[in-house]
Enzyme design. Structure first.
Site, short mmCIF file in Angstrom:
data_model
loop_
_atom_site.label_atom_id
_atom_site.label_comp_id
_atom_site.label_asym_id
_atom_site.label_seq_id
_atom_site.Cartn_x
_atom_site.Cartn_y
_atom_site.Cartn_z
N GLU A 96 -9.60 -4.33 -12.54
CA GLU A 96 -8.92 -4.92 -13.70
C GLU A 96 -7.70 -5.75 -13.29
OE1 GLU A 96 -8.53 -1.00 -15.40
OE2 GLU A 96 -6.36 -1.18 -15.32
N CYS A 117 -1.16 -9.62 -12.98
CA CYS A 117 -1.07 -8.48 -12.08
C CYS A 117 -2.50 -8.23 -11.58
CB CYS A 117 -0.55 -7.28 -12.87
SG CYS A 117 -0.57 -5.77 -11.94
N CYS A 124 -8.19 3.80 -5.32
CA CYS A 124 -7.06 3.85 -4.40
C CYS A 124 -7.06 5.18 -3.69
CB CYS A 124 -5.74 3.66 -5.15
SG CYS A 124 -4.32 3.62 -4.04
N CYS A 128 -1.25 8.79 -5.92
CA CYS A 128 0.01 9.07 -6.62
C CYS A 128 -0.34 9.88 -7.87
CB CYS A 128 0.73 7.78 -7.00
SG CYS A 128 1.12 6.78 -5.55
N CYS A 131 -0.89 8.27 -11.51
CA CYS A 131 -1.60 6.99 -11.60
C CYS A 131 -3.10 7.16 -11.85
CB CYS A 131 -1.37 6.24 -10.30
SG CYS A 131 -2.39 4.78 -10.13
N CYS A 345 -1.81 0.82 -14.45
CA CYS A 345 -2.90 0.38 -13.58
C CYS A 345 -4.03 1.39 -13.54
CB CYS A 345 -2.39 0.04 -12.19
SG CYS A 345 -1.89 1.44 -11.21
S1 SF4 Z 1 0.37 3.92 -7.85
FE1 SF4 Z 1 -1.84 4.18 -8.01
S2 SF4 Z 1 -2.72 2.27 -7.18
FE2 SF4 Z 1 -0.55 2.37 -6.51
S3 SF4 Z 1 -0.64 3.38 -4.47
FE3 SF4 Z 1 -0.30 5.02 -5.99
S4 SF4 Z 1 -2.40 5.77 -6.49
FE4 SF4 Z 1 -2.60 3.77 -5.48
#
Ligand code: SF4
Length: 364
Positions: A96, A117, A124, A128, A131, A345
């Protein structure tokens, strides 16, 4: 660079790489100018549409190169608000991009204009805790062409000119550094999309060695650090990367970056209730920002279904901001434009994948 069925995607090559390939085919150097003009100015979606090239050359090019586009499968949001675009890549993966309308300066000097963006990976690996992108794990890196194509596809769909780009969508950009740098060269070049380096911001969750590598690149792009915690204790709790590169390792990589670049650094700081929004965190964040003459962008958390974190009250957000300002730190508090359309995100992709999965299961 991206190859499919033995073919290299044309939009994953820099000017000099394309020139080299064409020279090997016995073509004069002006062909590179003609072809990049078709790719990035006229933006054709097929080699056969490059009508000022001889037909025989077009056939030879089509044997060696592909010219992929990415399909928009879903758009959320309306004109003049934050809009989210969900794309399906060759192979079926979903990514996205978010288009953010004109707003007070977030990264640039004056007011930023139309900002996109973009994503740099499918999923990923960095996990995190707050997220959506990290929830389903990592699938693959995006090729440079898939990064560049997000911008082209959004401009094509909206008819609007994008003049600012931030690498803050799905994925950790510095974990895909080679393709990200290649994409940036294409986006920045006059023969490419012609967006000035100062209007390109790369963010990282804290990959210290890659920050040092980026510092040695001649490009004057901006760097944003997704800090989200001012102590190791807080960062360890919500960002596993901190166990590999703790705050001091990260900040000293930032010192190195600053020593090599003219551009100011930005700290991104998502405010999460009772996790990183205390007065003490604000004071320590001010201290780090002073060390690097960094600007701070505070972003109230967007809740993600399935995750326990909450957005702090507006009063708490304002208090946090006032502590930074009392220390003379340039800081903004983003009134999150995408709150209503799940702009954090990875959320649209996650939601769509879950819906698709439900559909498939329902049909079994
Ligand atoms: S915020 Fe989300 S996309 Fe960014 S590094 Fe951490 S897990 Fe990955």
């Amino acid at each position: 660079m991206v190859k499919s069925a033995g073919k290299t995607d044309m939009k994953s090559l820099t000017f000099s790489e394309l020139q080299e390939r064409l020279r090997n085919l016995g073509e004069p150097s002006y062909r590179t100018i003609q072809i990049t003009d078709w790719l990035y100015k006229k933006r054709v979606d097929a080699i056969d549409k490059m009508t000022n090239l001889p037909g025989s050359l077009r056939s030879r090019l089509a044997e060696k190169f592909s010219l992929g586009t990415i399909d928009i499968v879903r758009v959320l949001g309306a004109r003049d608000t934050t809009r989210k675009f969900l794309f399906r890549l060759t192979g079926g993966s979903l990514i996205e991009s978010v288009l953010i309308p004109a707003s007070p300066a977030l990264y640039g000097g004056k007011a930023d204009r139309r900002t996109i963006c973009v994503s740099t990976q499918v999923g990923c690996a960095y996990g995190c805790k707050f997220c959506a992108s990290g929830l389903e794990g990592f699938s693959r890196n995006l090729g440079a062409n898939e990064i560049v194509e997000q911008l082209i596809a959004v401009e094509r769909a909206t008819g609007e000119k994008i003049d600012n780009i931030v690498f803050m969508g799905m994925g950790e950009p510095l974990a895909n550094l080679e393709n990200v740098l290649r994409a940036i060269r294409i986006i920045n070049a006059n023969w490419g999309l012609g967006i000035g380096a100062r209007h390109i911001t790369v963010s990282t969750s804290g990959l210290a060695p890659q920050i040092r590598k980026l510092a040695e690149e001649p490009l004057q792009i901006r760097l944003a650090i997704s800090l989200h915690g001012a102590t190791d204790e807080v960062r360890n709790r919500i960002m596993p990367i901190n166990r590999r590169y703790n705050i001091e390792t990260l900040l000293s990589a930032c010192d190195y970056y600053k020593a090599h670049k003219k551009q100011h650094l930005t700290f991104e700081y998502i405010l999460i209730a009772d996790v990183n929004d205390s007065d003490e965190q604000a004071r320590l964040l001010s201290h780090h920002a002073k060390r690097l003459s960094a600007k701070v962008n505070l972003i109230p958390y967007n809740s993600v279904p399935g995750l326990p974190w909450m957005r702090p009250s507006e009063k708490r957000q304002e208090k946090f901001l006032s502590i930074l300002r009392s220390q003379r730190i340039p800081a903004t508090l983003r009134r999150e434009k995408g709150h209503d359309i799940d702009a954090a995100c990875g959320q649209l992709r996650l939601q769509t994948e879950r819906e698709l999965r439900k559909d498939v299961i329902a049909k079994l």
